[in-house]
Scaffold this active site. Structure first.
Site, PDB file in Angstrom:
ATOM      1  N   THR A   1       0.855  -1.203   0.000  1.00 31.13           N
ATOM      2  CA  THR A   1       0.000   0.000   0.000  1.00 31.13           C
ATOM      3  C   THR A   1       0.886   1.247   0.000  1.00 31.13           C
ATOM      4  O   THR A   1       1.981   1.218   0.557  1.00 31.13           O
ATOM      5  CB  THR A   1      -0.843  -0.015   1.296  1.00 31.13           C
ATOM      6  OG1 THR A   1      -1.808  -1.028   1.169  1.00 31.13           O
ATOM      7  CG2 THR A   1      -1.515   1.305   1.602  1.00 31.13           C
TER       8      THR A   1
ATOM      9  N   ARG B   1     -14.462  -6.376   0.180  1.00 29.28           N
ATOM     10  CA  ARG B   1     -13.829  -6.036   1.472  1.00 29.28           C
ATOM     11  C   ARG B   1     -13.139  -4.663   1.384  1.00 29.28           C
ATOM     12  O   ARG B   1     -12.485  -4.338   0.411  1.00 29.28           O
ATOM     13  CB  ARG B   1     -12.817  -7.136   1.808  1.00 29.28           C
ATOM     14  CG  ARG B   1     -11.989  -6.882   3.069  1.00 29.28           C
ATOM     15  CD  ARG B   1     -10.643  -6.284   2.750  1.00 29.28           C
ATOM     16  NE  ARG B   1      -9.805  -6.130   3.936  1.00 29.28           N
ATOM     17  CZ  ARG B   1      -8.727  -5.361   3.964  1.00 29.28           C
ATOM     18  NH1 ARG B   1      -8.345  -4.695   2.919  1.00 29.28           N
ATOM     19  NH2 ARG B   1      -8.022  -5.280   5.070  1.00 29.28           N
TER      20      ARG B   1
ATOM     21  N   GLY C   1     -10.591  -2.062   3.587  1.00 33.47           N
ATOM     22  CA  GLY C   1      -9.693  -1.972   4.745  1.00 33.47           C
ATOM     23  C   GLY C   1      -9.667  -0.575   5.333  1.00 33.47           C
ATOM     24  O   GLY C   1     -10.618   0.210   5.192  1.00 33.47           O
TER      25      GLY C   1
ATOM     26  N   GLY D   1      -0.897  -1.772   6.661  1.00 32.21           N
ATOM     27  CA  GLY D   1      -0.882  -2.898   7.588  1.00 32.21           C
ATOM     28  C   GLY D   1      -2.175  -3.669   7.535  1.00 32.21           C
ATOM     29  O   GLY D   1      -2.936  -3.574   6.562  1.00 32.21           O
TER      30      GLY D   1
ATOM     31  N   GLY E   1      -5.546  -4.014   7.882  1.00 30.68           N
ATOM     32  CA  GLY E   1      -6.569  -2.976   7.946  1.00 30.68           C
ATOM     33  C   GLY E   1      -7.655  -3.184   8.978  1.00 30.68           C
ATOM     34  O   GLY E   1      -8.109  -2.230   9.618  1.00 30.68           O
TER      35      GLY E   1
HETATM   36  N1  ASP Z   1      -3.971  -1.538   5.013  1.00 29.94           N
HETATM   37  C1  ASP Z   1      -4.295  -2.170   3.761  1.00 29.94           C
HETATM   38  C2  ASP Z   1      -5.645  -2.838   3.918  1.00 29.94           C
HETATM   39  O1  ASP Z   1      -5.898  -3.458   4.926  1.00 29.94           O
HETATM   40  C3  ASP Z   1      -3.314  -3.178   3.302  1.00 29.94           C
HETATM   41  C4  ASP Z   1      -1.848  -2.793   3.375  1.00 29.94           C
HETATM   42  O2  ASP Z   1      -1.492  -1.774   3.936  1.00 29.94           O
HETATM   43  O3  ASP Z   1      -1.007  -3.541   2.842  1.00 29.94           O
HETATM   44  O4  ASP Z   1      -6.407  -2.792   2.979  1.00 29.94           O
END
Ligand code: ASP
Length: 306
Positions: A171, A199, A201, A223, A225
């Site tokens: 991300t 879904r 996040g 992270g 989410g």
């Molecule tokens: N935070 C993002 C999510 O949960 C994923 C990521 O940061 O890699 O969609």
């Protein structure tokens, strides 16, 4: 001299050091961040507003196939790309967000248009796609979003549902303090590899994945989410600066500590406070990041905050 600062992240990733494919991918991300921080910094020094720099830098990351945003984003369980993004102007507290974008690569720019051209904060799915079309965003053919690397990650995930953090694939997010003291933050993502269709996040949620208030600071997260949402971590971090007087670094460390209390509470976080100080931290994962400020001679590009 006036203070200004810029920090970007290319996501949290956990990989095995024996996995050369992942290592190569990491090396590519680092090269891209080297280039993008230099370009982004030129915009800051040219006097662009924080929100414009945040959008431009996120666009550069979205257009680069090595990050999990725009082109090169992760695939959901049906092998489709579904993109989420948000952006916030910390001076007016105006913000915009979108989710479920499938045909447009510069998701954060659609979020900015939601902020500037509608009375809403957040558009999702078909409505968001229709809005992007009406705002004359150029479509990208769906097959062009899919990279070899994300197909590989999808296959690995299908074979064995790996630990949560192995689903995190880069991300992107940006925080900017411009030369006039305005702070902005933005985040853009494809979410988690092999996520359920539909879904959403933390990334498009104001207060969870993104927050900015020019009086105190700005934050972008990456992270797991679901856990970041439960702790409203971006706003929590700003409140530590606001109510406890923490520096950006102290605030991000405390926020990650708070998140760690939850099972699978794994994330990486970047922050700039209103003094132009930088904060970056993650727990047990890598957070690829790069930053520059008026008090530094050259940018720092790193992957391990600890
Ligand atoms: N935070 C993002 C999510 O949960 C994923 C990521 O940061 O890699 O969609």
């Amino acid at each position: 001299m006036k203070k200004a600062a810029l920090i970007l992240h290319g996501g949290c990733t956990t990989f095995d050091h024996g996995d050369t494919y992942e290592l190569e991918h990491q090396a590519k991300q680092k090269l891209s961040m080297d280039r993008i921080i230099e370009k982004g910094w030129k915009h800051v020094m040219a006097g662009d507003s924080a929100v414009t720099v945040a959008e431009k830098v996120v666009n550069m990351l979205e257009n680069d196939t090595v990050f999990n945003a725009g082109i090169g984003a992760v695939l959901n369980e049906r092998k489709e790309v579904e993109l989420d993004a948000s952006i916030m102007d910390g001076t007016t507290l105006s913000c915009g967000a979108v989710s479920g974008i499938r045909d447009y690569k510069n998701t954060v720019s659609i979020a900015r248009k939601v902020m500037t051209h509608t009375k809403c904060v957040y558009l999702s799915g078909a409505g968001a796609q229709e809005f992007a079309h009406n705002m004359r965003f150029k479509k990208t053919p769906r097959k062009d979003f899919v990279t070899e690397y994300q197909l590989y990650s999808w296959r690995m995930m299908k074979k064995s549902i790996l630990e949560r953090e192995k689903r995190m694939k880069g991300t992107v997010g940006v925080v900017v303090l411009d030369l006039n003291g305005n702070i902005s933050a933005a985040t853009s993502t494809g979410g988690l590899t092999y996520k359920m269709k539909g879904r959403i996040g933390d990334s498009p949620l104001i207060g969870s994945g993104t927050y900015a208030d020019s009086r105190f600071g700005g934050v972008s997260l990456t992270g797991y989410g679901e856990q970041v949402i439960k702790t409203a971590l971006a706003k929590y971090t700003i409140d530590l600066i606001r109510f406890k007087g923490y520096s950006a670094q102290k605030a991000v460390e405390e926020s990650i500590k708070e998140l760690s209390r939850l099972e699978n509470g794994k994330a990486g976080i970047i922050c700039i406070d209103n003094n132009g100080q930088i904060g970056v931290y993650a727990n047990e994962t890598y957070i690829n990041h790069a930053y520059m400020s008026t008090s530094m001679k050259k940018p720092i590009v790193g992957c391990l905050p600890k």
